[in-house]
Design an enzyme around this catalytic site. Sequence first.
Site, short mmCIF file in Angstrom:
data_model
loop_
_atom_site.label_atom_id
_atom_site.label_comp_id
_atom_site.label_asym_id
_atom_site.label_seq_id
_atom_site.Cartn_x
_atom_site.Cartn_y
_atom_site.Cartn_z
NE ARG A 129 -3.45 2.83 0.78
CZ ARG A 129 -3.16 4.10 0.50
NH1 ARG A 129 -2.01 4.40 -0.11
NH2 ARG A 129 -3.98 5.06 0.83
CG HIS A 132 -0.96 6.40 2.47
ND1 HIS A 132 -0.47 5.13 2.67
CD2 HIS A 132 -2.04 6.51 3.30
CE1 HIS A 132 -1.23 4.50 3.56
NE2 HIS A 132 -2.18 5.30 3.97
CG HIS A 134 -4.75 9.00 5.89
ND1 HIS A 134 -4.88 8.84 7.24
CD2 HIS A 134 -4.24 7.83 5.42
CE1 HIS A 134 -4.49 7.62 7.57
NE2 HIS A 134 -4.09 6.97 6.50
CD GLU A 138 -4.02 3.42 8.33
OE1 GLU A 138 -3.97 4.36 7.52
OE2 GLU A 138 -3.37 2.37 8.19
CG HIS A 177 0.81 5.35 7.42
ND1 HIS A 177 0.29 6.60 7.66
CD2 HIS A 177 -0.17 4.64 6.84
CE1 HIS A 177 -0.97 6.63 7.26
NE2 HIS A 177 -1.27 5.45 6.74
CD GLU A 200 -7.14 3.53 1.82
OE1 GLU A 200 -7.26 4.07 2.93
OE2 GLU A 200 -6.05 3.13 1.37
#
Length: 422
Positions: A129, A132, A134, A138, A177, A200
């Site tokens: 993944r 990124h 945000h 999380e 992360h 997401e």
Amino acid sequence: MSEQKNAELHAGEVNRRNFLGLGAGALAVAAFTGMSAEGQSRETMQKGREDHSASNPGPVNKALADENPSSELPPITDKGDVRPFWYSFDLSHRRVQEGGWTRQVTQRDLPDSTDLAGVNMRLTAGSYRELHWHTANEWAYMIYGKARVTVLNPDGTIFIDDVEKGDLWFFPAGFPHSIQGLGPDGCEFLLVFDEGLFSEYQTFLISDWVAHTPSSVLAKNFKLPQAQLAALPDDELYIFPGKIPGSLERDKQAVGGKAVESTVSYTFKLEAMPPTKETEGGSARVVDARNFPASKTVAAALVRVKPGAMRELHWHPNASEWQYYLSGSGVMTVFASSGKARTMNFNANDVGFVPAVAGHYIENTGDSDLVFLEIFKSARFEDFSLNNWIRRIPPEMAMAHLNLNEQQLKEIPSEKLEIIAG
Ligand code: MN
Ligand code: MN
């Protein structure tokens, strides 16, 4: 309510009891065995529904009707307009890319879930993944397999760890992360974000940023000649395949060892932890900022309910509850005050929601363990047990409210059990 109206209602209640041919003594015994006048009447009404009123000669989506028997034929105690509190990841669009997939259940699907949103993701062995960050915090629960996670602190120290089934992580909002699937078969996990409208698909991706920064600026920033930047991605990667990394220790050494290691731990072993509460009916493992200090905004419980057992009648004073069902099947009624209640069925991969302070229970309706997560936007897990409340108040007060006698009252468990055996 006027006194006259109150008297009329009371008279009606007495007449109904006489009509059913039960004296006060019989009523007391009947109440104790679950055959009260009220219970009798409910059973008769429920049976009437099943016999004729609920007949349904028109079209039926049989798969959905069979999946939701409590919607198809609600208990007689359900009433009123209770907003949606069931959804399933199996109804969500699955974004599949080389290396894995993702899907989400957010406030767009459960309009009252303004605090939390969830994502279900799979990464095959070695796949990433993408790096990124945000806007939301999380919280994650590992459902399957193994993964390597990294998160950078503002002071430049880095946290790198491996997680497996039953482990958690918590990444603070804005902290960059990564997640990478490990051998032999990658991983699948649940992500929970503390923003109901989180998406997401709207995270800050490293590839997206470099694709939208002038080459001259990138060259100056990276101290690399512009000509050497031709291979930088010009579109987002999001999920993409990679090689299974070497050992955790090797990765930690490669970035600078102890000197740059985070003093904060962002992972936690939930399933491996001894139960916070264990009864004949099952167990609950509670994780919040008290035992997992990094998790400042999310509290949770991993609950196991044995066949026939029940997560007791309770409510949470401090937050709404977002649920993820891991295995088994169960039924939940949400009591929404003002005479409103609705019952719905839950199976593996379903999401449930309970508005803050609304009363609820979750009963195992299958023949295997029902396992689910209760998740809250809060630093602490808190709940009130109806039984515990009834038994902590002076007995006369409890008897006056519930029409129970002293012996009956004493049968009610006095302590908060969380899970009640069947
Ligand atoms: Mn993330
Ligand atoms: Mn609950």
